[in-house]
Design an enzyme around this catalytic site. Structure first.
Site, mmCIF file in Angstrom:
data_model
loop_
_atom_site.group_PDB
_atom_site.id
_atom_site.type_symbol
_atom_site.label_atom_id
_atom_site.label_comp_id
_atom_site.label_asym_id
_atom_site.label_seq_id
_atom_site.Cartn_x
_atom_site.Cartn_y
_atom_site.Cartn_z
ATOM 1 N N ASP A 90 0.868 -1.177 0.000
ATOM 2 C CA ASP A 90 0.000 0.000 0.000
ATOM 3 C C ASP A 90 0.911 1.235 0.000
ATOM 4 O O ASP A 90 2.134 1.127 0.152
ATOM 5 C CB ASP A 90 -0.942 -0.038 1.214
ATOM 6 C CG ASP A 90 -2.173 0.842 1.010
ATOM 7 O OD1 ASP A 90 -2.247 1.558 -0.002
ATOM 8 O OD2 ASP A 90 -3.070 0.828 1.892
ATOM 9 N N ASP A 125 -3.721 7.327 -3.468
ATOM 10 C CA ASP A 125 -5.113 7.740 -3.644
ATOM 11 C C ASP A 125 -5.597 8.494 -2.412
ATOM 12 O O ASP A 125 -4.955 8.437 -1.354
ATOM 13 C CB ASP A 125 -5.995 6.501 -3.875
ATOM 14 C CG ASP A 125 -5.879 5.491 -2.740
ATOM 15 O OD1 ASP A 125 -4.731 5.186 -2.339
ATOM 16 O OD2 ASP A 125 -6.907 5.027 -2.225
ATOM 17 N N ALA A 194 -11.667 3.074 0.994
ATOM 18 C CA ALA A 194 -12.339 3.864 2.027
ATOM 19 C C ALA A 194 -13.640 3.236 2.537
ATOM 20 O O ALA A 194 -14.616 3.931 2.806
ATOM 21 C CB ALA A 194 -12.600 5.277 1.514
ATOM 22 N N CYS A 277 -14.001 -23.484 18.513
ATOM 23 C CA CYS A 277 -13.105 -23.626 17.366
ATOM 24 C C CYS A 277 -12.166 -24.781 17.645
ATOM 25 O O CYS A 277 -11.866 -25.073 18.797
ATOM 26 C CB CYS A 277 -12.321 -22.313 17.196
ATOM 27 S SG CYS A 277 -10.988 -22.389 15.990
ATOM 28 N N CYS A 279 -9.068 -25.048 15.916
ATOM 29 C CA CYS A 279 -7.753 -24.760 15.336
ATOM 30 C C CYS A 279 -6.672 -25.216 16.324
ATOM 31 O O CYS A 279 -6.976 -25.533 17.479
ATOM 32 C CB CYS A 279 -7.626 -23.271 15.007
ATOM 33 S SG CYS A 279 -7.229 -22.225 16.422
ATOM 34 N N CYS A 282 -6.939 -23.386 19.695
ATOM 35 C CA CYS A 282 -8.125 -23.672 20.510
ATOM 36 C C CYS A 282 -8.181 -25.129 20.960
ATOM 37 O O CYS A 282 -8.832 -25.450 21.952
ATOM 38 C CB CYS A 282 -9.380 -23.274 19.750
ATOM 39 S SG CYS A 282 -9.376 -21.520 19.356
HETATM 40 N N1 GUN Z 1 -6.523 0.876 3.185
HETATM 41 C C1 GUN Z 1 -7.819 0.880 3.584
HETATM 42 N N2 GUN Z 1 -8.556 1.679 2.787
HETATM 43 C C2 GUN Z 1 -7.707 2.189 1.866
HETATM 44 C C3 GUN Z 1 -7.890 3.088 0.748
HETATM 45 O O1 GUN Z 1 -8.985 3.576 0.464
HETATM 46 N N3 GUN Z 1 -6.775 3.351 -0.012
HETATM 47 C C4 GUN Z 1 -5.549 2.816 0.288
HETATM 48 N N4 GUN Z 1 -4.519 3.121 -0.502
HETATM 49 N N5 GUN Z 1 -5.369 1.998 1.332
HETATM 50 C C5 GUN Z 1 -6.435 1.688 2.098
HETATM 51 ZN ZN ZN Z 2 -9.235 -21.362 17.117
#
Ligand code: GUN
Ligand code: ZN
Length: 487
Positions: A90, A125, A194, A277, A279, A282
């Site tokens: 990201d 963004d 978002a 659970c 796993c 757990c």
């Molecule tokens: N991580 C969670 N939401 C967003 C987003 O809208 N844009 C970016 N770049 N990372 C995110």
């Molecule tokens: Zn578990």
């Protein structure tokens, strides 16, 4: 260039696909665990054991810290993390949305993602808040899209896949427009951005509208990522609407808060007497044992990650079997606001219907919401195709002795309505339905029957109904029919 995304199975608007990246192929839908290069609760080298095929980390966190930055540039992001599968990074947009500014611009962060050898990069963004009005959301969207186009130009010939976040806030026209604009520009992956604030406040109905509007603008063949969706509770619904990639910081963040994730909701570990659970965590610990352990956070993070991947596998199996919508309906019972999400999703049945294979495994009626499933809507919209002349018998359940005297015999089955008996073994009319129809189901079936009678005014109808059906439309249909009686 060959397509990087190949769809192999479909169900509802969901799909199983193969996404090809420079570091290998991943099968979607899948979840990308979020790796924080500063603090990692579970060692990266173990991620594959949980089922992770691809990881996501934040290039801005690496960029900002000189030691991480140096190593990432010298060795690459894969060596830095200690993972040789696909890595998505990201851009720092999330920090932008939380802190209002970041110390990097779009071209610089794209260049940095190239330099560290990311498989999938993300431009800078602007994550537009769901609270933003239309004017401001449109302005922010214009800036976002300008940056994305700049990144597309910078990314030419780099080999890195480029993600184009679809923004637009809660304005469905902007989301759809963004999808259309970006979709035709030829990015590789399309995150829906978002949406974290919507999920955090259980606004699942709005989440559904945002996903569907973005998807309507995008080509149906592209891979779609639901940014920040890490709670297993939303996987079935989001996958059924055509989301292919998910990312989870939730497994670690919830653990830090002593929270235990399940596909059916979240528990506070202190409130659990029993662990629902099996796993490895757990199976070996009790709830009280986890609470008392010095490794409480790590144990919870591990369980959370197991539960997350287990749900994703269940979603994939459901797509494979053609019963994803049944899973969506079951998961909608986990929180009343998820039920709102399901109800909003069925308002988009006509959109979902175009992707849904027309034959698949048996339709299970799971409750009133099943009345509005795409298959039922499709049946209703095709009533015109059934042309009836002469005498028509409409009856529920079993054969009548004198059936052969009628020119047409129709089986009445809620939630569909009346259809030729010869079709009763075909999908979706072979549905498993309750013996006693609920009000929604009966209403839809009676409305469709009334419509069928109106469409065929020259036919002579005999209508057989059950005494137990306490419904005003029964009376109305009896008056339209030449003969009617109850059984
Ligand atoms: N991580 C969670 N939401 C967003 C987003 O809208 N844009 C970016 N770049 N990372 C995110
Ligand atoms: Zn578990």
């Amino acid at each position: 260039m060959p397509d990087i995304f190949e769809i192999t199975h479909r169900d509802s608007a969901g799909r199983i696909g193969r996404l090809t990246t420079p570091h290998g192929v991943v099968e979607t839908p899948t979840i990308m665990p979020v790796i924080n290069p500063n603090i990692q609760t579970i060692p990266v080298k173990e991620m594959q054991d949980f089922g992770a095929q691809i990881l996501i980390t934040n290039s801005y966190i690496i960029y900002r810290k000189p030691e991480l930055k140096r190593r990432a540039i010298e060795e690459g992001v894969h060596a830095l993390l200690g993972f040789d599968g696909p890595v998505m990074t990201d851009s720092g947009s999330f920090q932008l949305s939380v802190y209002g500014e970041v110390e990097v611009d779009n071209a610089e962060i794209i260049g940095f993602q190239h330099a560290i050898g990311t498989d999938i990069g993300v431009p800078l963004d602007i994550p537009t808040s769901p609270a933003e009005d239309h004017t401001l959301a449109a302005q922010e969207l214009a800036i976002t899209n300008e940056r994305l186009m700049e990144a597309l130009e910078l990314n030419k010939d780099s080999g890195m896949l480029l993600a184009a976040p679809v923004q637009g806030g809660n304005h469905t026209d902007l989301r759809e427009q963004a999808g259309r604009e970006l979709g035709s520009a030829g990015f590789d992956i399309y995150p829906i951005g978002a949406v974290v604030p919507l999920m955090e406040s259980y606004r699942y109905a709005e989440l559904v509208d945002v996903i569907v509007s973005a998807k309507k603008g995008l080509p149906s063949s592209v891979p779609v990522h639901l940014f920040g969706a890490g709670h297993p509770m939303v996987f079935a619904l989001a996958a059924a609407l055509g989301c292919d990639l998910f990312d989870s910081a939730a497994y670690a963040l919830y653990a830090k808060d002593d929270r235990y994730l399940t596909a059916e909701g979240t528990y506070h570990i202190h409130d659990l007497k029993y662990l629902p659970c099996s796993c490895p965590i757990c199976s070996r610990h009790t709830a009280a044992g986890i609470v008392a352990s010095p490794d409480k956070t790590e144990l919870l993070a591990r369980h959370n990650l197991y539960a997350t991947f287990a749900e994703m596998r269940l979603v994939k199996q459901a797509i494979h079997d053609g019963n994803l919508w049944e899973l969506v309906e079951r998961r909608a019972r986990t929180h009343p606001r998820m039920l709102d999400g399901l109800k909003r999703a069925v308002t988009h049945a006509d959109w979902i219907e175009q992707f849904d294979p027309s034959t698949k495994s048996t339709f299970f009626y799971c409750g009133p919401e099943s009345t509005y499933r795409p298959e039922v809507m499709r049946f209703g919209s095709r009533l015109e195709r059934l042309e009836l002349t002469g005498t028509v018998l409409i009856r529920p359940g079993g054969r009548l002795k004198n059936e052969s005297e009628y020119d047409n015999v129709l089986h009445f089955k809620p939630p569909f309505g009346a259809y030729p008996v010869e079709l009763k073994e075909t999908y979706p009319l072979n549905a498993e339905v309750p013996m006693v129809p609920d009000h929604e189901s009966l209403t839809n079936a009676l409305l469709n029957t009334k419509k069928l009678m109106q469409l065929n005014p020259s036919a002579e109808f005999s209508f057989v109904y059950r005494k137990s059906w306490d419904h005003p439309l029964v009376e109305e249909i009896c008056q339209m029919a030449s003969h009617s009686w109850s059984v």
